[in-house]
Design a protein around this motif. Structure first.
Motif, PDB file in Angstrom:
ATOM      1  N   VAL A  84       0.857  -1.200   0.114  1.00  0.00           N
ATOM      2  CA  VAL A  84      -0.084   0.148   0.090  1.00  0.00           C
ATOM      3  C   VAL A  84       0.755   1.231   0.065  1.00  0.00           C
ATOM      4  CG1 VAL A  84      -2.102  -0.906   0.757  1.00  0.00           C
ATOM      5  CG2 VAL A  84      -0.487  -0.111   2.486  1.00  0.00           C
ATOM      6  N   ALA A  85       2.084   1.117   0.562  1.00  0.00           N
ATOM      7  CA  ALA A  85       2.791   2.416   0.638  1.00  0.00           C
ATOM      8  C   ALA A  85       3.226   2.891  -0.542  1.00  0.00           C
ATOM      9  CB  ALA A  85       4.213   2.252   1.744  1.00  0.00           C
ATOM     10  N   GLN A  86       3.516   1.904  -1.696  1.00  0.00           N
ATOM     11  CA  GLN A  86       3.655   2.399  -2.828  1.00  0.00           C
ATOM     12  C   GLN A  86       2.409   3.046  -3.939  1.00  0.00           C
ATOM     13  OE1 GLN A  86       5.777  -0.932  -4.531  1.00  0.00           O
ATOM     14  NE2 GLN A  86       6.710  -1.389  -2.344  1.00  0.00           N
ATOM     15  N   THR A 110      -5.240  -2.264   3.611  1.00  0.00           N
ATOM     16  CA  THR A 110      -5.962  -1.109   4.470  1.00  0.00           C
ATOM     17  C   THR A 110      -6.625  -0.192   3.411  1.00  0.00           C
ATOM     18  OG1 THR A 110      -3.648   0.138   4.120  1.00  0.00           O
ATOM     19  CG2 THR A 110      -4.114  -1.090   6.296  1.00  0.00           C
ATOM     20  N   LYS A 111      -7.433   0.625   3.705  1.00  0.00           N
ATOM     21  CA  LYS A 111      -8.306   1.405   2.778  1.00  0.00           C
ATOM     22  C   LYS A 111      -8.337   2.595   3.084  1.00  0.00           C
ATOM     23  CE  LYS A 111      -8.567  -0.791  -0.078  1.00  0.00           C
ATOM     24  NZ  LYS A 111      -7.861  -1.789  -0.196  1.00  0.00           N
ATOM     25  N   GLY A 112      -8.285   3.307   4.144  1.00  0.00           N
ATOM     26  CA  GLY A 112      -8.260   4.891   4.551  1.00  0.00           C
ATOM     27  C   GLY A 112      -6.852   5.159   3.717  1.00  0.00           C
ATOM     28  N   ALA A 118      -5.879   8.134  -3.258  1.00  0.00           N
ATOM     29  CA  ALA A 118      -6.696   8.003  -4.713  1.00  0.00           C
ATOM     30  C   ALA A 118      -7.208   9.795  -4.516  1.00  0.00           C
ATOM     31  CB  ALA A 118      -7.917   7.406  -4.627  1.00  0.00           C
ATOM     32  N   TYR A 119      -7.702  10.102  -3.528  1.00  0.00           N
ATOM     33  CA  TYR A 119      -8.184  11.655  -3.735  1.00  0.00           C
ATOM     34  C   TYR A 119      -7.138  12.770  -3.884  1.00  0.00           C
ATOM     35  CZ  TYR A 119     -12.973  10.501  -2.155  1.00  0.00           C
ATOM     36  OH  TYR A 119     -14.308  10.185  -1.992  1.00  0.00           O
ATOM     37  N   ASP A 246       4.146  -1.856   6.477  1.00  0.00           N
ATOM     38  CA  ASP A 246       3.337  -0.607   5.653  1.00  0.00           C
ATOM     39  C   ASP A 246       1.882  -0.811   6.085  1.00  0.00           C
ATOM     40  OD1 ASP A 246       5.577  -0.146   4.253  1.00  0.00           O
ATOM     41  OD2 ASP A 246       4.981  -1.112   2.374  1.00  0.00           O
ATOM     42  N   ILE A 247       1.200  -1.918   6.470  1.00  0.00           N
ATOM     43  CA  ILE A 247      -0.087  -2.224   6.757  1.00  0.00           C
ATOM     44  C   ILE A 247      -0.179  -1.326   8.195  1.00  0.00           C
ATOM     45  CG2 ILE A 247      -1.877  -3.586   7.606  1.00  0.00           C
ATOM     46  CD1 ILE A 247      -0.960  -5.710   5.386  1.00  0.00           C
TER      47      ILE A 247
END
Lengths: 298, 298
Positions: A84-86, A110-112, A118-119, A246-247
């Protein structure tokens, strides 16, 4: 109409999927959609040339991507399956080149943080991104761990954004269903709270136990007497350190809440042990035993 | 001479074994020695008449014991396979009646308390008692869980006493080996420290996690998203609450030491998370991962 009444070939055939990160999650997505006859061409990007070449030789990819701007411009679907960090850096690079009809989804645990990325990076194209979390982790990783049936019967959680059209959500849902998954929806915040409790905290606790033993002079003696209970409790401590670092950071706030709760739980047990409070120990163990005995993973 | 070069039938045939507690541990011991042809008659005592009758119908016992004093007077071997908290009362009752040639062993998961009970109750007969811990627990219990092959390839730890003759230790070792076990020796204190770390603490931690979730209003939602990592981490939380209450109390001192160490480990992780200290998290996870990946239970 139930999905299994359809012939997927007649229903969905994407021209091109672009996958970032062709390990367990990305590679299995590719193999599953390929087996479902749902895609003509799969193109991969990744940090490691060796992994991309493995993925070519394993039949996961048709091509290793070269011209990123061109590849994402005419892709039907992009899957982000890197740590996720990438993801933020990838979204930043590709945002200007995304085709108007290109959908994006991801495989992050993770989604937050992914939604925030994304935003921050997609601007008015954020509606093309439908975040997802396939509940199909394993302690194995890498392209060679990928399996066409990895998602079969597993859950995939979508965390749609207000900007997603119904059609975008339905399409991304269908791709995961074509992989064999049972898809459900949560908000990003709900998702992160649930997984802090039932996944991220247990990983942290399992790493902590093995680390505690690993530091000792007599660790070989200790491990020589460890048996099946220890084996199962610590299976997830063999998970990827980088991915779990990362998680933990990505879901830091919810995880800190869960860790704090758990530390108070241990303090209660510590107090009960110091006091040799048999009734309290039995009360705690009994509730845990009855709930765990009545539960099985979906 | 290696044991597998012997025909057990020609070597050992006990007239009578008396077993206290015919559940997983005691029942499996009976079935294994019966299969090895090492015993003529097996007599059982226990708190639950129903369990004893189950054990009769499962072929574990030849008889349910009635006259305890007479049964223990001419037994060749007595196995205590009850929860450890019950052993002191049993030893106290049978001590005056023990035959001079009767050996005792046990199947308790803790040894310091069992050894203390032996000294307190057996007086100058304490040399007849050779404490043992078979490393073959399971979350199942009861006579119906007993298996002739439970001990096959498993370790049994003997914690001999200074009062044991070499012959007594060798005989008890042989009975466990006839069950298929690999026997080794530790002191009672070493034993309890080792098992506090690799067995008792993980059980406590697993119970604690499930208890923490079990108390919440949204536990069904949380559990509906729990997957294979949670399943394995919490498998041992389905263990017998009564047995684990007793083990925790019996090995309280060593377990408190381990729990304190683990709480400090969690405090380190908590601090690293609060500080978003990626390097520290990765260092802890990496050592745990490398040690766990290189280990498998014996």
């Amino acid at each position: 109409m139930p999905l299994n009444a359809l012939n997927p070939r007649s229903m969905v055939e994407l021209n091109k999927i672009v996958i970032y990160g062709v390990g367990l999650i990305g590679g299995s997505f590719a193999l599953a959609l390929r087996r479902a006859g749902a895609v003509r061409e799969i193109v991969g990007f990744g940090r490691s040339r060796a992994t991309l070449e493995d993925a070519m030789s394993l039949g996961i990819l048709d091509r290793i991507g070269a011209d990123e701007a061109a590849e994402v411009a005419d892709a039907d679907l992009i899957l982000l399956a890197t740590p996720v960090a990438q993801m933020s850096a990838i979204l930043s690079r590709i945002a200007p080149h995304l085709g108007a009809n290109t959908l994006l989804t991801d495989g992050g645990s993770t989604k937050g943080d992914v939604v925030a990325a994304a935003y921050a990076n997609l601007g008015d194209k954020v509606g093309q991104f439908v975040p997802a979390h396939p509940i199909a982790g394993a302690e194995k990783s890498g392209a060679s761990a990928a399996l066409a049936e990895l998602y079969q019967g597993k859950r995939v959680v979508l965390t749609p954004l207000p900007e997603n059209s119904d059609a975008a959500v339905a399409s991304v849902r269908l791709f995961w269903e074509l992989c064999g998954a049972a898809v459900c929806e949560l908000t990003p915040a709900q998702h992160d709270e649930v997984f802090a409790a039932v996944s991220h905290l247990p990983h942290l606790l399992s790493f902590a136990l093995v680390h505690d033993i690993a530091q000792r002079d007599d660790r070989d003696l200790l491990l020589s007497f460890a048996a099946s209970g220890f084996r199962d409790f610590t299976r997830i401590a063999a998970s990827s350190p980088e991915m779990w670092r990362d998680i933990c950071l990505a879901n830091r706030e919810a995880l800190l809440g869960e860790l704090g709760r758990y530390q108070r739980e241990l303090e209660t047990l510590h107090t009960a042990l110091v006091a040799a409070d048999a009734a309290k120990l039995e009360e705690i163990f009994s509730l845990a035993c009855s709930v765990r005995s009545g539960w099985a993973p979906k």
